[in-house]
Design a protein around this motif. Sequence first.
Motif, PDB file in Angstrom:
ATOM      1  N   HIS A 132       0.816  -1.217   0.000  1.00  0.00           N
ATOM      2  CA  HIS A 132       0.000   0.000   0.000  1.00  0.00           C
ATOM      3  C   HIS A 132       0.848   1.266   0.000  1.00  0.00           C
ATOM      4  N   ARG A 133       2.073   1.179   0.525  1.00  0.00           N
ATOM      5  CA  ARG A 133       2.991   2.318   0.685  1.00  0.00           C
ATOM      6  C   ARG A 133       2.393   3.431   1.539  1.00  0.00           C
TER       7      ARG A 133
ATOM      8  N   ASP B  58       5.287  -0.220   4.942  1.00  0.00           N
ATOM      9  CA  ASP B  58       6.165  -1.101   4.168  1.00  0.00           C
ATOM     10  C   ASP B  58       5.633  -2.537   4.087  1.00  0.00           C
ATOM     11  N   ALA B  59       4.426  -2.777   4.560  1.00  0.00           N
ATOM     12  CA  ALA B  59       3.856  -4.133   4.564  1.00  0.00           C
ATOM     13  C   ALA B  59       3.546  -4.607   3.147  1.00  0.00           C
ATOM     14  N   ILE B  60       3.806  -5.886   2.924  1.00  0.00           N
ATOM     15  CA  ILE B  60       3.429  -6.572   1.687  1.00  0.00           C
ATOM     16  C   ILE B  60       2.612  -7.783   2.117  1.00  0.00           C
ATOM     17  N   HIS B  61       1.413  -7.924   1.546  1.00  0.00           N
ATOM     18  CA  HIS B  61       0.573  -9.068   1.925  1.00  0.00           C
ATOM     19  C   HIS B  61      -0.304  -9.508   0.768  1.00  0.00           C
ATOM     20  N   SER B  62      -0.760 -10.740   0.857  1.00  0.00           N
ATOM     21  CA  SER B  62      -1.809 -11.233  -0.027  1.00  0.00           C
ATOM     22  C   SER B  62      -2.995 -11.571   0.864  1.00  0.00           C
ATOM     23  N   VAL B  63      -4.166 -11.612   0.254  1.00  0.00           N
ATOM     24  CA  VAL B  63      -5.397 -11.846   1.008  1.00  0.00           C
ATOM     25  C   VAL B  63      -6.194 -12.941   0.327  1.00  0.00           C
ATOM     26  N   ALA B  64      -6.787 -13.806   1.137  1.00  0.00           N
ATOM     27  CA  ALA B  64      -7.650 -14.865   0.609  1.00  0.00           C
ATOM     28  C   ALA B  64      -8.862 -15.014   1.515  1.00  0.00           C
ATOM     29  N   ASN B  65      -9.956 -15.434   0.914  1.00  0.00           N
ATOM     30  CA  ASN B  65     -11.149 -15.811   1.669  1.00  0.00           C
ATOM     31  C   ASN B  65     -11.403 -17.280   1.371  1.00  0.00           C
TER      32      ASN B  65
ATOM     33  N   PHE C  51      -5.573   6.080  -1.389  1.00  0.00           N
ATOM     34  CA  PHE C  51      -5.412   4.690  -1.818  1.00  0.00           C
ATOM     35  C   PHE C  51      -5.363   4.557  -3.333  1.00  0.00           C
ATOM     36  N   PHE C  52      -6.112   5.384  -4.041  1.00  0.00           N
ATOM     37  CA  PHE C  52      -6.272   5.218  -5.478  1.00  0.00           C
ATOM     38  C   PHE C  52      -5.188   5.890  -6.312  1.00  0.00           C
ATOM     39  N   SER C  53      -4.494   6.885  -5.767  1.00  0.00           N
ATOM     40  CA  SER C  53      -3.493   7.579  -6.584  1.00  0.00           C
ATOM     41  C   SER C  53      -2.057   7.210  -6.231  1.00  0.00           C
ATOM     42  N   ALA C  54      -1.842   6.527  -5.128  1.00  0.00           N
ATOM     43  CA  ALA C  54      -0.476   6.164  -4.728  1.00  0.00           C
ATOM     44  C   ALA C  54       0.108   5.135  -5.693  1.00  0.00           C
ATOM     45  N   GLU C  55       1.358   5.338  -6.082  1.00  0.00           N
ATOM     46  CA  GLU C  55       2.047   4.349  -6.899  1.00  0.00           C
ATOM     47  C   GLU C  55       2.479   3.209  -6.002  1.00  0.00           C
ATOM     48  N   ARG C  56       2.082   1.998  -6.372  1.00  0.00           N
ATOM     49  CA  ARG C  56       2.355   0.821  -5.552  1.00  0.00           C
ATOM     50  C   ARG C  56       2.752  -0.335  -6.443  1.00  0.00           C
ATOM     51  N   SER C  57       3.198  -1.391  -5.800  1.00  0.00           N
ATOM     52  CA  SER C  57       3.569  -2.604  -6.536  1.00  0.00           C
ATOM     53  C   SER C  57       2.667  -3.760  -6.144  1.00  0.00           C
ATOM     54  N   GLU C  58       2.607  -4.728  -7.048  1.00  0.00           N
ATOM     55  CA  GLU C  58       2.001  -6.018  -6.781  1.00  0.00           C
ATOM     56  C   GLU C  58       2.932  -7.071  -7.368  1.00  0.00           C
ATOM     57  N   TRP C  59       2.729  -8.310  -6.965  1.00  0.00           N
ATOM     58  CA  TRP C  59       3.598  -9.393  -7.402  1.00  0.00           C
ATOM     59  C   TRP C  59       2.762 -10.520  -7.964  1.00  0.00           C
ATOM     60  N   ASP C  60       3.284 -11.169  -8.991  1.00  0.00           N
ATOM     61  CA  ASP C  60       2.655 -12.337  -9.573  1.00  0.00           C
ATOM     62  C   ASP C  60       2.616 -13.450  -8.523  1.00  0.00           C
ATOM     63  N   PHE C  61       1.512 -14.177  -8.436  1.00  0.00           N
ATOM     64  CA  PHE C  61       1.352 -15.242  -7.441  1.00  0.00           C
ATOM     65  C   PHE C  61       2.367 -16.376  -7.616  1.00  0.00           C
ATOM     66  N   GLU C  62       2.666 -16.715  -8.851  1.00  0.00           N
ATOM     67  CA  GLU C  62       3.511 -17.883  -9.098  1.00  0.00           C
ATOM     68  C   GLU C  62       5.003 -17.556  -9.119  1.00  0.00           C
ATOM     69  N   THR C  63       5.376 -16.420  -9.730  1.00  0.00           N
ATOM     70  CA  THR C  63       6.805 -16.107  -9.896  1.00  0.00           C
ATOM     71  C   THR C  63       7.304 -15.062  -8.906  1.00  0.00           C
TER      72      THR C  63
ATOM     73  N   GLU D 242       7.721  -8.573  -9.544  1.00  0.00           N
ATOM     74  CA  GLU D 242       7.128  -7.287  -9.178  1.00  0.00           C
ATOM     75  C   GLU D 242       6.686  -6.533 -10.427  1.00  0.00           C
ATOM     76  N   ARG D 243       5.545  -5.852 -10.293  1.00  0.00           N
ATOM     77  CA  ARG D 243       5.012  -5.015 -11.372  1.00  0.00           C
ATOM     78  C   ARG D 243       4.207  -3.886 -10.744  1.00  0.00           C
ATOM     79  N   PRO D 244       3.892  -2.825 -11.498  1.00  0.00           N
ATOM     80  CA  PRO D 244       3.056  -1.752 -10.944  1.00  0.00           C
ATOM     81  C   PRO D 244       1.667  -2.285 -10.588  1.00  0.00           C
ATOM     82  N   ARG D 245       1.096  -1.773  -9.511  1.00  0.00           N
ATOM     83  CA  ARG D 245      -0.246  -2.173  -9.069  1.00  0.00           C
ATOM     84  C   ARG D 245      -1.252  -1.802 -10.139  1.00  0.00           C
ATOM     85  N   ASP D 246      -2.157  -2.712 -10.441  1.00  0.00           N
ATOM     86  CA  ASP D 246      -3.154  -2.525 -11.477  1.00  0.00           C
ATOM     87  C   ASP D 246      -4.546  -2.677 -10.847  1.00  0.00           C
TER      88      ASP D 246
END
Length: 183
Positions: A78-79, A122-129, A145-157, A160-164
């Motif tokens: 979230h940065r 600086d937290a990085i997390h994934s969420v599941a239900n 929340f909507f304008s901050a530049e953030r990263s996300e990561w592919d689940f398998e590999t 890192e990529r920009p948050r989409d």
Amino acid sequence: MALVIEDIVARCRVALGEHTPVLAVRDILGELVADGAHLEETLGPVDRGGITTLHNGPDLTILQVAWTPGMSLNPHEHRMWAVIGMYGGQEDNTFFRRAPVGLDAAGGRELRAGDVLVLGDDAIHSVANSRREFAVALHVYGGDFFSAERSEWDFETYTERPRDLDNTRRLFEEANARWLAQP
């Protein structure tokens, strides 16, 4: 006294002026999620997953987030600080640390109705239900929340990529379609 969204926003805005805003917001959400039925009455019942904006400004964003049963969201950051207050169902968080290549798992936490989680900027997390009911929470962020530049990561590999956020919305829609298609 009836709770209204404007009351929640006003209380969180006051918390921003406290010495440690994230802890003040934690206390507010703790009070709110202690009576999940009252909060659900205020925000309305949930019959599909998604992100509903209750307030968005440069220094504060408040969202109602409903995770569809069976849904998983890839690792992301979230940065900015965040406080999550669960008032229905269960959200399973997996935490990560940056690694020389990708991410390393760093623990997890199940949040059940009535629980509150504080995340640092600086937290990085994934969420599941993983349950068969919607997991519903208030999410409060110390910024836009909507304008901050953030990263996300592919689940398998764990690349890192920009948050989409458009992709995140698609993930909610796909999860809703799977849920509705079940017998």
